[in-house]
Scaffold this active site. Sequence first.
Site, PDB file in Angstrom:
ATOM      1  N   HIS A  86       0.821  -1.220   0.000  1.00  0.00           N
ATOM      2  CA  HIS A  86       0.000   0.000   0.000  1.00  0.00           C
ATOM      3  C   HIS A  86       0.854   1.268   0.000  1.00  0.00           C
ATOM      4  CE1 HIS A  86      -3.834  -2.186   1.658  1.00  0.00           C
ATOM      5  NE2 HIS A  86      -3.581  -2.451   0.397  1.00  0.00           N
ATOM      6  N   CYS A  95       5.615  13.831 -13.390  1.00  0.00           N
ATOM      7  CA  CYS A  95       6.729  12.995 -13.897  1.00  0.00           C
ATOM      8  C   CYS A  95       6.772  11.635 -13.207  1.00  0.00           C
ATOM      9  CB  CYS A  95       8.074  13.717 -13.759  1.00  0.00           C
ATOM     10  SG  CYS A  95       8.732  13.831 -12.078  1.00  0.00           S
ATOM     11  N   GLY A 121      -2.207  -9.081  12.557  1.00  0.00           N
ATOM     12  CA  GLY A 121      -2.782  -7.764  12.819  1.00  0.00           C
ATOM     13  C   GLY A 121      -3.520  -7.141  11.661  1.00  0.00           C
ATOM     14  N   ALA A 156       0.205  -8.446  19.228  1.00  0.00           N
ATOM     15  CA  ALA A 156       1.303  -8.839  18.330  1.00  0.00           C
ATOM     16  C   ALA A 156       2.657  -8.736  19.021  1.00  0.00           C
ATOM     17  CB  ALA A 156       1.279  -7.954  17.081  1.00  0.00           C
TER      18      ALA A 156
HETATM   19  P1  OAD Z   1      -7.668  -2.622  10.341  1.00  0.00           P
HETATM   20  O1  OAD Z   1      -7.732  -1.423  11.198  1.00  0.00           O
HETATM   21  O2  OAD Z   1      -8.805  -2.898   9.432  1.00  0.00           O
HETATM   22  O3  OAD Z   1      -7.467  -3.929  11.229  1.00  0.00           O
HETATM   23  C1  OAD Z   1      -6.456  -4.018  12.208  1.00  0.00           C
HETATM   24  C2  OAD Z   1      -6.518  -5.391  12.837  1.00  0.00           C
HETATM   25  O4  OAD Z   1      -5.478  -5.466  13.791  1.00  0.00           O
HETATM   26  C3  OAD Z   1      -7.839  -5.697  13.581  1.00  0.00           C
HETATM   27  O5  OAD Z   1      -8.292  -7.005  13.232  1.00  0.00           O
HETATM   28  C4  OAD Z   1      -7.434  -5.627  15.056  1.00  0.00           C
HETATM   29  O6  OAD Z   1      -8.147  -6.555  15.855  1.00  0.00           O
HETATM   30  C5  OAD Z   1      -5.964  -6.027  15.000  1.00  0.00           C
HETATM   31  N1  OAD Z   1      -5.147  -5.474  16.079  1.00  0.00           N
HETATM   32  C6  OAD Z   1      -5.263  -4.271  16.688  1.00  0.00           C
HETATM   33  N2  OAD Z   1      -4.304  -4.118  17.621  1.00  0.00           N
HETATM   34  C7  OAD Z   1      -3.560  -5.253  17.597  1.00  0.00           C
HETATM   35  C8  OAD Z   1      -2.420  -5.723  18.330  1.00  0.00           C
HETATM   36  N3  OAD Z   1      -1.843  -4.970  19.268  1.00  0.00           N
HETATM   37  N4  OAD Z   1      -1.939  -6.943  18.041  1.00  0.00           N
HETATM   38  C9  OAD Z   1      -2.517  -7.718  17.074  1.00  0.00           C
HETATM   39  N5  OAD Z   1      -3.590  -7.344  16.370  1.00  0.00           N
HETATM   40  C10 OAD Z   1      -4.099  -6.124  16.608  1.00  0.00           C
HETATM   41  O7  OAD Z   1      -6.274  -2.525   9.543  1.00  0.00           O
HETATM   42  P2  OAD Z   1      -5.778  -3.368   8.277  1.00  0.00           P
HETATM   43  O8  OAD Z   1      -6.401  -4.711   8.208  1.00  0.00           O
HETATM   44  O9  OAD Z   1      -4.312  -3.280   8.263  1.00  0.00           O
HETATM   45  O10 OAD Z   1      -5.450   0.664   3.289  1.00  0.00           O
HETATM   46  O11 OAD Z   1      -6.355  -2.480   7.119  1.00  0.00           O
HETATM   47  C11 OAD Z   1      -6.037  -2.785   5.794  1.00  0.00           C
HETATM   48  C12 OAD Z   1      -6.049  -1.530   4.968  1.00  0.00           C
HETATM   49  O12 OAD Z   1      -7.287  -0.816   5.204  1.00  0.00           O
HETATM   50  C13 OAD Z   1      -5.007  -0.504   5.304  1.00  0.00           C
HETATM   51  O13 OAD Z   1      -3.732  -0.795   4.757  1.00  0.00           O
HETATM   52  C14 OAD Z   1      -5.565   0.741   4.725  1.00  0.00           C
HETATM   53  C15 OAD Z   1      -7.003   0.616   5.180  1.00  0.00           C
HETATM   54  O14 OAD Z   1      -7.961   1.209   4.377  1.00  0.00           O
HETATM   55  C16 OAD Z   1      -5.322   1.790   2.562  1.00  0.00           C
HETATM   56  O15 OAD Z   1      -5.318   2.909   3.044  1.00  0.00           O
HETATM   57  C17 OAD Z   1      -5.177   1.537   1.092  1.00  0.00           C
END
Ligand code: OAD
Length: 236
Positions: free
Chosen positions: A105, A116, A175, A219
């Site tokens: 991402h 450019c 995560g 994590a």
């Molecule tokens: P999310 O915010 O959707 O999910 C985060 C996950 O991490 C959840 O399932 C939480 O339960 C878990 N979590 C939180 N704290 C944690 C910890 N300390 N240890 C382990 N797990 C934990 O984030 P992503 O799945 O990364 O994209 O989101 C994916 C994409 O959605 C991002 O890259 C972003 C967003 O829109 C773009 O901006 C293109």
Amino acid sequence: MNIFILSGAGLSAESGLATFRGKDGLWMGQPVNDVASLEGFRNDSFSAHIFYNERRWDVLNVVPNAAHYALAELENMPGVELFHVTQNIDDLCERAGAKHTVHMHGEILKCRCLMCAKIFEWLDGTSNVTPCPVCGFTSEWGGIRPHVVWFGEMPFYMDRIERQLKACDLFVAIGTSGKVYPAARFVKKAKREGVKTLLINKEAPDNHSLFDCMRTGPASQLVPEWVAELRASLTV
Ligand code: OAD
């Protein structure tokens, strides 16, 4: 052993970076497309610049946690071929010592020119009047944008990712909520290839039943534990 890791915002949460969909998540109370799409940027580039300036500032003010260090160690573990693709735009894996993390991402500490398309390190703020430092381009939205993937855009490195999904022996998601495509599809693709799948997450996300094995908890604790178990199993 060939290991494929897909990480998400939960990996960096304990460093102090907000997740997206949690209680205080970045997307709560804010329409995603307002700031995280090309259309949103064109409609209101002022707000989009501010949103990503805040993300850049946040990243510059946190440090890696134990999970980032454990994954950096895994990169150099004898007997392990690691492919780590992260949805995170921070540089915490690199600051923990990782050299091969793949940022599907994009990276918030980089920007690219709207004309450019050159990509360069960028640690400052950007605005509607920031020209491209390479070609001097500017427009009503400014000359540069954060080097991140917005909704409606294709993530980076998809060919490499698809190849690695076919080549791995173990797929590990760390995560991530499994709500954003195409990353949310990776676990199914790995399973179709007969790959074992493990989930490490604070709580069970909606797609948890797709995994063979799940470890729930922070994590910063579970990733170092898992890496230590792996090291022990590979040295017996
Ligand atoms: P999310 O915010 O959707 O999910 C985060 C996950 O991490 C959840 O399932 C939480 O339960 C878990 N979590 C939180 N704290 C944690 C910890 N300390 N240890 C382990 N797990 C934990 O984030 P992503 O799945 O990364 O994209 O989101 C994916 C994409 O959605 C991002 O890259 C972003 C967003 O829109 C773009 O901006 C293109």
